[in-house]
Design a protein around this motif. Sequence first.
Motif, short mmCIF file in Angstrom:
data_model
loop_
_atom_site.label_atom_id
_atom_site.label_comp_id
_atom_site.label_asym_id
_atom_site.label_seq_id
_atom_site.Cartn_x
_atom_site.Cartn_y
_atom_site.Cartn_z
N PRO A 1 0.73 -1.22 0.00
CA PRO A 1 -0.35 -0.25 0.03
C PRO A 1 1.01 1.14 0.50
O PRO A 1 0.53 2.22 -0.64
N VAL A 2 1.93 0.98 0.70
CA VAL A 2 2.60 2.96 0.58
C VAL A 2 3.46 2.08 -0.47
O VAL A 2 3.84 3.91 -1.30
N MET B 1 2.12 1.93 -3.71
CA MET B 1 1.62 2.32 -4.66
C MET B 1 0.78 3.51 -4.16
O MET B 1 1.05 4.58 -4.95
N GLY B 2 1.37 4.11 -2.87
CA GLY B 2 0.88 5.99 -2.30
C GLY B 2 1.93 6.52 -3.26
O GLY B 2 1.90 7.50 -3.57
N MET B 3 2.73 5.54 -3.26
CA MET B 3 4.45 6.64 -3.34
C MET B 3 4.37 7.04 -5.33
O MET B 3 4.44 7.34 -5.95
N SER B 4 3.41 5.63 -5.74
CA SER B 4 3.61 5.60 -7.25
C SER B 4 2.16 6.79 -7.55
O SER B 4 2.62 7.42 -8.75
N ASN C 1 -2.58 15.73 -3.68
CA ASN C 1 -1.32 15.08 -2.97
C ASN C 1 -1.98 14.27 -1.76
O ASN C 1 -1.64 13.68 -1.07
N LEU C 2 -3.54 14.99 -1.31
CA LEU C 2 -4.29 14.11 -0.24
C LEU C 2 -4.28 12.71 -0.59
O LEU C 2 -4.92 12.00 0.02
N ILE C 3 -4.72 12.33 -2.26
CA ILE C 3 -5.29 11.89 -2.51
C ILE C 3 -4.65 9.99 -2.34
O ILE C 3 -5.59 8.83 -2.18
N PRO C 4 -3.25 10.30 -2.39
CA PRO C 4 -2.59 9.35 -2.31
C PRO C 4 -2.90 8.81 -1.20
O PRO C 4 -2.38 7.52 -0.49
N VAL C 5 -2.48 10.16 -0.47
CA VAL C 5 -2.80 9.21 1.66
C VAL C 5 -4.00 9.29 1.95
O VAL C 5 -3.81 7.73 2.63
N ILE C 6 -5.01 9.40 1.12
CA ILE C 6 -6.36 8.92 1.20
C ILE C 6 -6.61 7.12 0.83
O ILE C 6 -7.14 6.39 1.53
N VAL D 1 -4.28 5.47 0.26
CA VAL D 1 -2.93 4.24 1.09
C VAL D 1 -3.72 4.01 2.52
O VAL D 1 -3.37 2.75 2.47
N ILE D 2 -4.67 4.76 2.95
CA ILE D 2 -5.16 4.42 4.14
C ILE D 2 -6.04 3.09 4.14
O ILE D 2 -6.46 2.05 4.51
N PHE D 3 -6.55 2.60 3.12
CA PHE D 3 -8.03 2.21 2.61
C PHE D 3 -6.79 1.31 2.57
O PHE D 3 -7.69 0.20 1.65
N PHE D 4 -6.38 1.02 1.38
CA PHE D 4 -5.20 -0.15 0.82
C PHE D 4 -4.61 -0.66 1.48
O PHE D 4 -3.92 -2.02 1.97
#
Length: 534
Positions: free
Chosen positions: A457-458, A460-463, A485-490, A492-495
């Motif tokens: 998941p991390v 995935m967020g970095m990608s 920039n908040l979308i990848p963080v959200i 990551v939390i879900f994934f």
Amino acid sequence: MYFNRRFLTILLISIFFFIYKYFNIKSYVLKKNNLTSNYYQLNKKSNDSIIKVKSNLLELSINCLGGDIEEVILNKYNNTLNSSDHLKILKKTNNFLYKTNSGFIIKNKNYINGLHSYKPVFYKKNNIFNFYKEQKELRIPLVFSPRKGLFFTKTFIIKPNQYKIDIEYNINNQTNEDIKSFVYGELIQTINIPKSDIKKNKISLQTFRGIAYSSDLNKYKKYDFSLVKKNKNLQIKTHSGWIAMLQQYFTTAWIPNDKKIKYFYTKKNKNEAIVGYKNDDVTIHSKNKYSTLSSLWVGPKDQKQMFSISPYLELTVDYGILWFISKPLFILLSYLNSIFNNWGVAIIIITLLIRFLLYPLTKSQYISMAKMRFLQPKIEEIKKKFYYDKYLTSRKIINLYKKEKINPIGSFLPIIIQMPIFLSLYYMLINTVELRHAKFLFWIKDLSTYDPYYILPVLMGMSMFLMQYTVNYSNINDENKIISNLIPVIFVIFFLWFPSGLSLYYIVSNFLSILQQKFINNNLNINSNIQKNS
């Protein structure tokens, strides 16, 4: 002293007298009802009443008290990922019950009904049944005789490499009267799962746990335990079909094999849901015999085997409304896994194929996005110039898009197309037993559940951050940048609790998107074309 001896003598005589009278009364009851004594051994609990059966796929425990399968162990599946214990699908514990009931009901008035009030005790030849080398089938006959000349036989037939158990019912009526009877089969399960069995720390869409059936009118229909709990019960008359209890990856189903009328029903007993079938009444005339056959599937949702056993039984692998995408996706994944012997590699190749097929749409999307970025100064100029009229501002911007041949909706089309694929892959991962405990590489031992170290998941967020970085945000205001920039963080939390196979798909898809963006941007001079049009 003499008095004490007389008192003891009288007491012993009295005890022997009462014992003698008790056995005489019991003998009289048995003779009066014309029944053999094994019908009354109802509460006898002994290891001698349990029959153990073992094949290469199944281990069964059959209780002679009722002749029912009370425990089934699946030898090819572990209970949990890191457990060496095999999965026990049918079982009985202090707070959970999941078992089968099946047998005969005698409807003659001078016989005791054997379904709910009494359980017959069946005779058996052995306590242990195992396959010999190259043995094609194993037969376990159980015999019950409620009176002289009347024999009921249940024969369990097990074959190697099969999760299907055939049960042959035979009635041999050598009495001088006709017998009216029917055959039934039930599945019984505790409605509420014990808290100790519920998976913790996992956020996901839950798979269906409950009842399903197929009948003349419905190819496949689900029926929730909550309806049984409210006493909203099924009463279905049909010639074909099956009834089942479903859970994630596994199912148990009764399949009556004759084409005569049968009845499917549900009912509640305290905290237990019961689903069953019963055949129509049959009259076995004096000196005649009757036989019928039912099958019990108890095992994984193996689509190939289920398809060959009964129509629509494979639909218990429930992919939901996106089944038309999930099914071909699984077939393709299975084929790739047969080549590479790794489901993770199969997911990566599937992702490559999807991105390749969507490339024309992706190219159109990136060109539209790039043109819209370069047009931002002109759009801002129009907004400032015609700020007093919102309708006129919209018309001017639309005309600008038409002039530059930009379709704003086209930029979202690849995302819209990928969403059903994404959801189909999700439902396939959580419903397909072949992907249960499917290994990939290193620490990923189960693609159907979340990454235990949350590395995927991390990544995935970095990608996602990297994919956004490749896009030129120079013309986007700071507020939109923060949201982007908040979308990848959200995500990551879900994934964190999504299946790791899904994270793998998204990572590969994102990196392919980055490569495609760079390739398209390097080969198109969008800015100069827009300047010329200006």
